[in-house]
Each structure stands twice: as C-alpha cells, then as structure tokens.
Design a protein around this motif. Sequence first.
Motif, PDB file in Angstrom:
ATOM      1  N   ASN A 113       1.190  -1.052   0.269  1.00  0.00           N
ATOM      2  CA  ASN A 113      -0.331  -0.603   0.138  1.00  0.00           C
ATOM      3  C   ASN A 113       0.780   0.926   0.070  1.00  0.00           C
ATOM      4  O   ASN A 113       0.349   2.238  -0.494  1.00  0.00           O
ATOM      5  CB  ASN A 113      -0.824  -0.037   1.623  1.00  0.00           C
ATOM      6  CG  ASN A 113      -2.237  -1.149   1.158  1.00  0.00           C
ATOM      7  OD1 ASN A 113      -2.334  -1.692   0.069  1.00  0.00           O
ATOM      8  ND2 ASN A 113      -2.422  -1.453   2.995  1.00  0.00           N
ATOM      9  N   ARG A 114       1.722   1.243   0.003  1.00  0.00           N
ATOM     10  CA  ARG A 114       3.395   2.554   0.805  1.00  0.00           C
ATOM     11  C   ARG A 114       3.925   2.663  -0.279  1.00  0.00           C
ATOM     12  O   ARG A 114       5.115   3.396  -0.411  1.00  0.00           O
ATOM     13  CB  ARG A 114       3.490   2.522   2.022  1.00  0.00           C
ATOM     14  CG  ARG A 114       2.394   2.616   3.391  1.00  0.00           C
ATOM     15  CD  ARG A 114       3.091   2.812   4.729  1.00  0.00           C
ATOM     16  NE  ARG A 114       2.528   2.847   5.687  1.00  0.00           N
ATOM     17  CZ  ARG A 114       2.394   4.112   6.720  1.00  0.00           C
ATOM     18  NH1 ARG A 114       3.182   3.374   7.358  1.00  0.00           N
ATOM     19  NH2 ARG A 114       0.922   2.905   8.130  1.00  0.00           N
TER      20      ARG A 114
ATOM     21  N   LYS B 299      11.647   3.759   5.438  1.00  0.00           N
ATOM     22  CA  LYS B 299      10.579   3.442   5.217  1.00  0.00           C
ATOM     23  C   LYS B 299       9.630   2.359   6.245  1.00  0.00           C
ATOM     24  O   LYS B 299       8.603   2.227   6.111  1.00  0.00           O
ATOM     25  CB  LYS B 299      10.015   3.571   3.735  1.00  0.00           C
ATOM     26  CG  LYS B 299      10.630   4.661   2.628  1.00  0.00           C
ATOM     27  CD  LYS B 299       9.815   4.210   1.670  1.00  0.00           C
ATOM     28  CE  LYS B 299      10.563   5.687   0.882  1.00  0.00           C
ATOM     29  NZ  LYS B 299      10.160   6.036  -0.649  1.00  0.00           N
TER      30      LYS B 299
END
Length: 413
Positions: A31-32, A57
């Motif tokens: 999703n990221r 991240k």
Amino acid sequence: MLIKLYCWFRGFLLVRMKGQSPERFINLCSNRMIYLWDLKHADGDYEFHIMLKDYHKLKPVARKTGTIPFIKKKCGFPFWLRRNRKRKGYFLGVLLFCMVIYILSLFIWDINILGGHSYTPEAMVKFLKNNQIYAGLQKKQVDCQDIEELIRGTFKDIGWVSAEIKGTRLIIKITETNMPAPAVTATENCHIIAAKDCIISEIITRTGTPLVKEGSVVKKGDILVSGIVDIVGDNAEVVDKKVVIADADIIGKTFYNYKDSFSLNYVEKQYTGAEKTGYNLSVFLKKFNLYKPRIPYTKYDIIVNESMLHLNDNFYLPVSYTVNRYVEYEEVKKKYTELEAKSIAEAKLKRFLDKLIENDVLIIENNVKIAIKNNYCVVSGNIVVLESVKDYKAINDSEWRNIDTDESDGNDN
C-alpha cells in the motif's frame, strides 16, 4: 538485466523479518509503494530484498505490525565503495586501465580481408600498407570510401569492395568480377541501375518508374527503375515530380567467363616429419623473438599461428603471440594422367559453380570445355546464368527539381 544493474548501483539489502503478522506487513508495504522482491520463507521467518533508499520506510510499518526487520546482508555499489574507500591504488589502477583502453580504441590494430580468390589477405594487407593504410593508424585518418575507390581503381578484376571500421578492426570485403556481388540495400532516394551487361528476363517493380521491360538489352550502369516519380494532375499532365527509393526485383540473363590452366608436370611435397618451432611476441607492432631455432633443413614450409589479444570480436589489442613451425619436406617430381588432370579441373569448376549457386545464381547453360594441349590442362568457356542484376545510384537534385531561370538578377533596368 537493466533492473538488476540499477538495483546494484543504488544499493539493496537482504532483510530477515521476524514477527507474528508477516502478511499484514507485506500488505502495508504494498500500500505504501515499498518494493520487495525475492520474498521467501526461511526457518519460520521471511526474507526479502529491498532497495537501500526504502529501508527507512519500514520503521512505521514494523511498529504497526509488531514485526522486526533486521539486515542480514548489504549488497551493491554504495557498500562496495565504502569497503574499498581506502584502496586508492586499486581505484587509480582501474582509472588508468580505462584510460589505456580508451586510447587504444582510437587506433586500428587489425586489418581483416574477407572474400576474393586471386588475392591473398597477406598480399592485400601489403598493398594497403604501401598506400599508408596499416595497423596502428588512427581511425580518424582512415577513410573507408577512399579505400574502396583505391582497391577498385587498382585491381580491375575486383568488382565490389566494402570497407568498414568495427571497434579496432578495419574489415575489408572484396568480390572479384567473376563472382556475384553481395546484395545491398538502399537507404536513401536512388535509382536502380544495371550491375552488369545483361538481357532483362524478369522485372517486378514496387516503387519507382520502370524504364525497361522483359527482353530489354542493357549495359552496366543503365537506369532500370528510376527513383523519380511523376505526379499527374486531373488533365493527365505532369504537375510535379517526387523522389523515392526505387525498389524492384530484377533478374537478368548474363554470363561468366571461366578460364583455368595448369601443367601436367608438378612437384609434390612429401613431409619428412621433422620440424622446429619458434616463438615471437609482438607489442605495439614491435616484434620480439622469444626463441628462433637453427634451421638445418634445405626445403621447409613455415606455418604461422598468430593469436592476437582481444576483448571481444571487434576490439583487438596491439599484443600478439606467434608460433612458427618450420616443417621439412622433400620435392618429388610427378605427372598427372589425362584422367587425373580432367578430374582436378572438374573439381575446381564444381567449386566455382557451387559458389555461384550459394549466391542465388541460377545456372542455365554450362559451356566450359576441358582439353589437354601441349602437356597442359586448359579449361575455358562461359556459364550462362540468371541472377539479380540490380545496383543503386543516388539521385541528383538537378534530375528532378525545376529550376526557374527567369529569376531577377537584381538589376532593375
């Protein structure tokens, strides 16, 4: 391959992930837009690769899913550079090597002669050297078109020449007039012209204006299909002209003269089995004798086997190693019988005919005769064939542009 190279230059990590929610971890990464690859199960945990720039991240994702990603292995150029940052001599050596390779790439180090039967590669290389074209010459001083014109102008029995530079090699392809020239493809607006004297037996035009028809007798250089096309208006008058790349299949009836002769008396070499071996090293075209044996033989052949250092098929370097074999032989005088001589002549003729067939030439008549005269085997005659007879000729602007001769000369009187 390019993706792997990109990842290596940017740097990537092999990460092992521990925790109870690996599926949720993977979904959040997706999703990221965090790219993971080579994901696999390993001893109850998961391992995957990730770009170095994306690793930071993972912290909020790991905190949310209760997983622990830790680095197992660091890969790529940034880490290699960090490990070797103190090895200045190594980097200096790599830089020096690249500079040397670049400088060597500016020169011709090998001349390769392809094709031809009457002229050996050695003889052609010697001819080029006498005309200031030799190994060691800077590529910017080599004009391939001048080389082609030089060879065609000097050797009248060479009908087609192609010279090109590939890497550090000068490759010259020649075709003698008693063999068909290789097919060429036009890349700019041009006419199709006759490659030799012939009778047109078939013509199929795709683009251009045909100027001959089946049965036409043409001479070498005649225009067969013009690359100039008339644009006709509503009243059937020519209103303009345009140029195209003429394209057609043209088959002509022509012939090849074949001549050969050899004496029935000949000398046969019988090798005794004795030989000596010598070694040479050549660096930047300077030869060094590593070992040259004393030759006790009266008659011997020298068999040279040269190995030239090269990085690939086209990048040759000015370093070679040569093995010279000096092989002793004795001369024994012999004489062919008429049957043996005719058999040899037929074998030579067959090789010539096979070469024509390999070049898509259709043989329709073989008028070659073999005769024994004055202790010689004489072979002569012509071979009538059907073959492609087209060549190309560039179109001059003056052939099709309308030039207004009434333009003002600047004088108002």
